[in-house]
Design a protein around this motif. Structure first.
Motif, PDB file in Angstrom:
ATOM      1  N   MET A   1       0.843  -1.167   0.000  1.00 35.81           N
ATOM      2  CA  MET A   1       0.000   0.000   0.000  1.00 35.81           C
ATOM      3  C   MET A   1       0.892   1.236   0.000  1.00 35.81           C
ATOM      4  SD  MET A   1      -2.615   1.428   2.943  1.00 35.81           S
ATOM      5  CE  MET A   1      -3.564  -0.041   2.979  1.00 35.81           C
ATOM      6  N   LYS A   2       0.499   2.213  -0.762  1.00 39.51           N
ATOM      7  CA  LYS A   2       1.235   3.472  -0.794  1.00 39.51           C
ATOM      8  C   LYS A   2       0.319   4.566  -0.279  1.00 39.51           C
ATOM      9  CE  LYS A   2       4.295   2.382  -4.550  1.00 39.51           C
ATOM     10  NZ  LYS A   2       5.008   2.909  -5.702  1.00 39.51           N
ATOM     11  N   ILE A   3       0.900   5.430   0.553  1.00 37.97           N
ATOM     12  CA  ILE A   3       0.162   6.593   1.048  1.00 37.97           C
ATOM     13  C   ILE A   3       1.049   7.820   0.919  1.00 37.97           C
ATOM     14  CG2 ILE A   3      -1.216   5.229   2.661  1.00 37.97           C
ATOM     15  CD1 ILE A   3       0.539   6.342   4.901  1.00 37.97           C
ATOM     16  N   GLN A   4       0.431   8.969   0.954  1.00 39.97           N
ATOM     17  CA  GLN A   4       1.180  10.218   0.920  1.00 39.97           C
ATOM     18  C   GLN A   4       0.880  10.957   2.213  1.00 39.97           C
ATOM     19  OE1 GLN A   4       0.621  12.528  -2.604  1.00 39.97           O
ATOM     20  NE2 GLN A   4       1.620  14.330  -1.740  1.00 39.97           N
ATOM     21  N   ILE A   5       1.931  11.407   2.883  1.00 36.93           N
ATOM     22  CA  ILE A   5       1.790  12.117   4.154  1.00 36.93           C
ATOM     23  C   ILE A   5       2.388  13.503   4.007  1.00 36.93           C
ATOM     24  CG2 ILE A   5       2.448  12.174   6.586  1.00 36.93           C
ATOM     25  CD1 ILE A   5       2.681   9.151   6.506  1.00 36.93           C
ATOM     26  N   GLU A   6       1.648  14.506   4.420  1.00 34.03           N
ATOM     27  CA  GLU A   6       2.190  15.862   4.466  1.00 34.03           C
ATOM     28  C   GLU A   6       2.513  16.179   5.914  1.00 34.03           C
ATOM     29  OE1 GLU A   6       0.214  18.935   2.302  1.00 34.03           O
ATOM     30  OE2 GLU A   6      -0.494  17.526   0.776  1.00 34.03           O
ATOM     31  N   ALA A   7       3.797  16.409   6.181  1.00 34.62           N
ATOM     32  CA  ALA A   7       4.241  16.676   7.549  1.00 34.62           C
ATOM     33  C   ALA A   7       5.546  17.458   7.488  1.00 34.62           C
ATOM     34  CB  ALA A   7       4.452  15.368   8.302  1.00 34.62           C
ATOM     35  N   THR A   8       5.844  18.123   8.570  1.00 32.92           N
ATOM     36  CA  THR A   8       7.124  18.815   8.672  1.00 32.92           C
ATOM     37  C   THR A   8       8.200  17.803   9.064  1.00 32.92           C
ATOM     38  OG1 THR A   8       6.876  19.312  11.012  1.00 32.92           O
ATOM     39  CG2 THR A   8       5.963  20.926   9.455  1.00 32.92           C
ATOM     40  N   THR A   9       9.438  18.179   8.874  1.00 29.06           N
ATOM     41  CA  THR A   9      10.541  17.307   9.283  1.00 29.06           C
ATOM     42  C   THR A   9      10.470  17.030  10.778  1.00 29.06           C
ATOM     43  OG1 THR A   9      11.914  18.184   7.503  1.00 29.06           O
ATOM     44  CG2 THR A   9      13.057  17.061   9.278  1.00 29.06           C
ATOM     45  N   ASN A  22       9.510  -0.309  18.382  1.00 32.35           N
ATOM     46  CA  ASN A  22       8.764  -1.412  17.793  1.00 32.35           C
ATOM     47  C   ASN A  22       9.522  -1.976  16.593  1.00 32.35           C
ATOM     48  OD1 ASN A  22       6.902  -3.140  16.613  1.00 32.35           O
ATOM     49  ND2 ASN A  22       5.169  -1.828  17.123  1.00 32.35           N
ATOM     50  N   SER A  23      10.133  -3.154  16.772  1.00 30.87           N
ATOM     51  CA  SER A  23      10.943  -3.743  15.698  1.00 30.87           C
ATOM     52  C   SER A  23      10.103  -4.151  14.491  1.00 30.87           C
ATOM     53  CB  SER A  23      11.721  -4.946  16.224  1.00 30.87           C
ATOM     54  OG  SER A  23      10.822  -5.954  16.660  1.00 30.87           O
ATOM     55  N   GLU A  24       8.817  -4.386  14.676  1.00 32.36           N
ATOM     56  CA  GLU A  24       7.943  -4.752  13.559  1.00 32.36           C
ATOM     57  C   GLU A  24       7.761  -3.586  12.581  1.00 32.36           C
ATOM     58  OE1 GLU A  24       4.240  -6.296  14.943  1.00 32.36           O
ATOM     59  OE2 GLU A  24       5.186  -7.869  16.130  1.00 32.36           O
ATOM     60  N   LEU A  25       8.007  -2.365  13.049  1.00 33.65           N
ATOM     61  CA  LEU A  25       7.824  -1.178  12.221  1.00 33.65           C
ATOM     62  C   LEU A  25       9.155  -0.584  11.754  1.00 33.65           C
ATOM     63  CD1 LEU A  25       4.947   0.465  14.289  1.00 33.65           C
ATOM     64  CD2 LEU A  25       4.757  -0.889  12.204  1.00 33.65           C
ATOM     65  N   ALA A  26      10.224  -1.370  11.834  1.00 35.15           N
ATOM     66  CA  ALA A  26      11.553  -0.878  11.454  1.00 35.15           C
ATOM     67  C   ALA A  26      11.599  -0.475   9.982  1.00 35.15           C
ATOM     68  CB  ALA A  26      12.612  -1.931  11.755  1.00 35.15           C
ATOM     69  N   ASP A  27      10.919  -1.225   9.117  1.00 39.37           N
ATOM     70  CA  ASP A  27      10.915  -0.892   7.686  1.00 39.37           C
ATOM     71  C   ASP A  27      10.205   0.439   7.446  1.00 39.37           C
ATOM     72  OD1 ASP A  27      11.446  -1.488   4.908  1.00 39.37           O
ATOM     73  OD2 ASP A  27       9.292  -1.864   4.715  1.00 39.37           O
ATOM     74  N   LEU A  28       9.106   0.654   8.128  1.00 42.33           N
ATOM     75  CA  LEU A  28       8.371   1.910   8.008  1.00 42.33           C
ATOM     76  C   LEU A  28       9.220   3.072   8.506  1.00 42.33           C
ATOM     77  CD1 LEU A  28       5.769   3.405   7.335  1.00 42.33           C
ATOM     78  CD2 LEU A  28       4.930   2.816   9.601  1.00 42.33           C
ATOM     79  N   LYS A  29       9.913   2.852   9.623  1.00 46.09           N
ATOM     80  CA  LYS A  29      10.804   3.885  10.171  1.00 46.09           C
ATOM     81  C   LYS A  29      11.895   4.229   9.160  1.00 46.09           C
ATOM     82  CE  LYS A  29      14.533   3.982  12.917  1.00 46.09           C
ATOM     83  NZ  LYS A  29      15.567   3.237  13.303  1.00 46.09           N
ATOM     84  N   GLN A  31      11.804   3.967   5.928  1.00 44.95           N
ATOM     85  CA  GLN A  31      11.215   4.710   4.813  1.00 44.95           C
ATOM     86  C   GLN A  31      11.066   6.184   5.171  1.00 44.95           C
ATOM     87  OE1 GLN A  31       7.754   2.908   2.861  1.00 44.95           O
ATOM     88  NE2 GLN A  31       8.315   0.986   3.886  1.00 44.95           N
ATOM     89  N   LEU A  32      10.693   6.474   6.405  1.00 44.26           N
ATOM     90  CA  LEU A  32      10.559   7.867   6.838  1.00 44.26           C
ATOM     91  C   LEU A  32      11.914   8.554   6.885  1.00 44.26           C
ATOM     92  CD1 LEU A  32       7.918   7.438   9.682  1.00 44.26           C
ATOM     93  CD2 LEU A  32       7.557   8.467   7.431  1.00 44.26           C
ATOM     94  N   VAL A  33      12.926   7.850   7.394  1.00 43.55           N
ATOM     95  CA  VAL A  33      14.277   8.413   7.454  1.00 43.55           C
ATOM     96  C   VAL A  33      14.768   8.725   6.034  1.00 43.55           C
ATOM     97  CG1 VAL A  33      16.691   7.870   8.016  1.00 43.55           C
ATOM     98  CG2 VAL A  33      14.865   7.318   9.638  1.00 43.55           C
ATOM     99  N   THR A  34      14.521   7.808   5.108  1.00 35.05           N
ATOM    100  CA  THR A  34      14.929   8.012   3.714  1.00 35.05           C
ATOM    101  C   THR A  34      14.183   9.190   3.094  1.00 35.05           C
ATOM    102  OG1 THR A  34      15.431   5.664   3.476  1.00 35.05           O
ATOM    103  CG2 THR A  34      15.089   6.917   1.439  1.00 35.05           C
ATOM    104  N   ALA A  35      12.904   9.312   3.382  1.00 36.05           N
ATOM    105  CA  ALA A  35      12.106  10.412   2.841  1.00 36.05           C
ATOM    106  C   ALA A  35      12.653  11.760   3.315  1.00 36.05           C
ATOM    107  CB  ALA A  35      10.647  10.265   3.245  1.00 36.05           C
ATOM    108  N   ILE A  36      13.044  11.840   4.568  1.00 35.18           N
ATOM    109  CA  ILE A  36      13.621  13.079   5.095  1.00 35.18           C
ATOM    110  C   ILE A  36      14.929  13.387   4.378  1.00 35.18           C
ATOM    111  CG2 ILE A  36      14.693  14.143   7.128  1.00 35.18           C
ATOM    112  CD1 ILE A  36      12.587  12.636   8.820  1.00 35.18           C
ATOM    113  N   ALA A  37      15.764  12.373   4.185  1.00 36.40           N
ATOM    114  CA  ALA A  37      17.052  12.572   3.508  1.00 36.40           C
ATOM    115  C   ALA A  37      16.848  13.019   2.067  1.00 36.40           C
ATOM    116  CB  ALA A  37      17.875  11.286   3.556  1.00 36.40           C
TER     117      ALA A  37
END
Length: 60
Positions: A1-9, A22-29, A31-37
């Motif tokens: 699933m793909k979503i778009q989030i509008e948020a500040t850094t 939460n180690s189950e959400l490490a991949d999601l984390k 992705q967020l780190v990469t998006a910021i970079a």
């Protein structure tokens, strides 16, 4: 699933902190780190500058 989030850094960093334990959400984390970079990446830095060696890549 793909979503778009509008948020500040700052908001994304807060969300990353919530996901950290939460180690189950490490991949999601990650992705967020990469998006910021990627948001902070300047494409103009990819263009060779005067004085750059023609063969050796410049590392950030």
């Amino acid at each position: 699933m793909k979503i778009q989030i509008e948020a500040t850094t700052q908001q994304l960093n807060s969300l990353i902190q919530l996901l950290e334990p939460n180690s189950e959400l490490a991949d999601l984390k990650q992705q967020l780190v990469t998006a910021i970079a990627m948001d902070n990446h300047e494409q103009m830095d990819d263009i060779p500058k005067p004085g750059d060696h023609p063969i050796i890549d410049r590392f950030e």
